[in-house]
Scaffold this active site. Structure first.
Site, PDB file in Angstrom:
ATOM      1  N   GLY A   1       0.809  -1.219   0.000  1.00 28.97           N
ATOM      2  CA  GLY A   1       0.000   0.000   0.000  1.00 28.97           C
ATOM      3  C   GLY A   1       0.844   1.271   0.000  1.00 28.97           C
TER       4      GLY A   1
ATOM      5  N   GLU B   1       1.687   1.797  -3.509  1.00 27.40           N
ATOM      6  CA  GLU B   1       0.427   2.177  -4.168  1.00 27.40           C
ATOM      7  C   GLU B   1       0.059   3.626  -3.839  1.00 27.40           C
ATOM      8  OE1 GLU B   1      -1.230  -1.386  -2.389  1.00 27.40           O
ATOM      9  OE2 GLU B   1      -1.988  -2.015  -4.346  1.00 27.40           O
TER      10      GLU B   1
ATOM     11  N   GLU C   1       2.724  -8.168  -1.564  1.00 25.63           N
ATOM     12  CA  GLU C   1       1.493  -8.806  -1.082  1.00 25.63           C
ATOM     13  C   GLU C   1       1.464 -10.307  -1.351  1.00 25.63           C
ATOM     14  OE1 GLU C   1       1.654  -5.926  -2.690  1.00 25.63           O
ATOM     15  OE2 GLU C   1       0.197  -4.488  -1.909  1.00 25.63           O
TER      16      GLU C   1
END
Ligand code: CAA
Length: 257
Positions: free
Chosen positions: A108, A111, A131
């Site tokens: 994240g 991201e 992930e």
């Protein structure tokens, strides 16, 4: 404003937002998302602000979504709450956001950096989508934004192997706009944001909207949108001022800043 998971300050027309969960390498939990949205949406509504810088600590921009928070969740909770959807609100910021990344930008965190308009990376930055090592695919746009930013080959490599790439590889790949020495990261990012914030705000917002559209539509539609906004900019007094200032060899004074 007092936040638990962030620090915010304004320097001139730039808002600096620093992720601050030092014990968890700035892992992105629900509280942090809520505070970040409050801060970013507040700065978007503040006419005194023209651009934002988002940064983390020297060791981590953010080491991903908070694994310990997600650990106990099941499909129903994730799916029904539309778990990652709140991040769309961050990505919808109309004012430009520069990511200043030092250390880990993983999952994240990577991201989130990709949701910003461009990334300035310190030499120490490390990007990745690990992930897969947790038994899940990325969930905050990693497969989609990364594929658009750096293409299929490296996106597959990073998402399928979970390996990290360093700042130089990230710059060569097009994920990162500039790499700078660690000690200069914040200065460089602030300078870039100050430059952006010195221009006509509607013009910078149009640029942001149009470049973002390039990733979301056909070339024909994108060109049409660009022409429409280019023409619309001629309704702004900032256009008259910018062009008059060039012709008169002086600095422009933009009204809509
Ligand atoms: N979530 C929750 N806590 C985290 C975290 C995360 N993503 N990353 C680090 N932390 C915590 C650690 O658990 C540790 O806490 P304790 O001291 O309480 O044990 C603290 O931060 C410091 O971390 P480490 O001791 O692990 O630091 P390190 O220097 O040894 O390793 C690291 C650094 C390689 C980044 C390692 O922390 C790591 O691998 N973190 C997880 C990275 C990851 O898998 N990110 C993806 C998350 S999933 C995701 O993001 C899904 C999505 O797309 C929506």
């Amino acid at each position: 404003m007092d936040y638990q998971t962030l620090r915010t300050e304004t320097r001139g027309r730039v808002a600096l937002v620093t992720l601050h969960r030092p014990d968890a390498l700035n892992a992105l939990n629900t509280a942090l998302l809520g505070e970040l949205l409050q801060a970013v949406e507040g700065f978007n509504a503040d006419p005194a602000i023209g651009a934002l810088v988002l940064t983390g600590s020297a060791k981590a921009f953010a080491a991903g979504a908070d694994i310990k928070e997600m650990q106990a969740m099941g499909f129903a909770e994730i799916y029904l709450s539309d778990f990652a959807a709140g991040w769309d609100r961050f990505a919808a910021s109309r004012k430009p956001i520069v990511a200043a990344v030092s250390g880990y930008a993983l999952g994240g965190g990577c991201e989130l950096a990709m949701m910003c308009d461009f990334v300035i990376a310190a030499q120490s930055a490390k990007f990745g989508q690990p992930e897969i090592t947790l038994g899940v695919p990325p969930g905050m746009g990693g497969t989609q934004r990364m594929a658009r930013a750096i293409g299929k080959a490296k996106t597959m490599d990073l998402c399928l192997t979970g390996r990290m790439m360093d700042a130089d590889e990230a710059e060569r790949s097009g994920l990162v706009a500039r790499v700078v020495p660690d000690a200069e990261l914040l200065d460089e990012a602030m300078k870039a944001a100050e430059k952006i914030a010195s221009f006509s705000l509607p013009a910078t917002m149009m640029v942001k909207e149009l470049v973002a559209r390039a990733f979301d539509t056909t070339l024909t539609e994108g060109l049409r949108a660009e022409r429409r906004l280019f023409a619309a900019a001629f309704a702004l007094d900032d256009q008259s001022e910018g062009m008059a200032a060039f012709a008169e060899k002086r600095k422009p004074t933009f009204r809509h800043r």
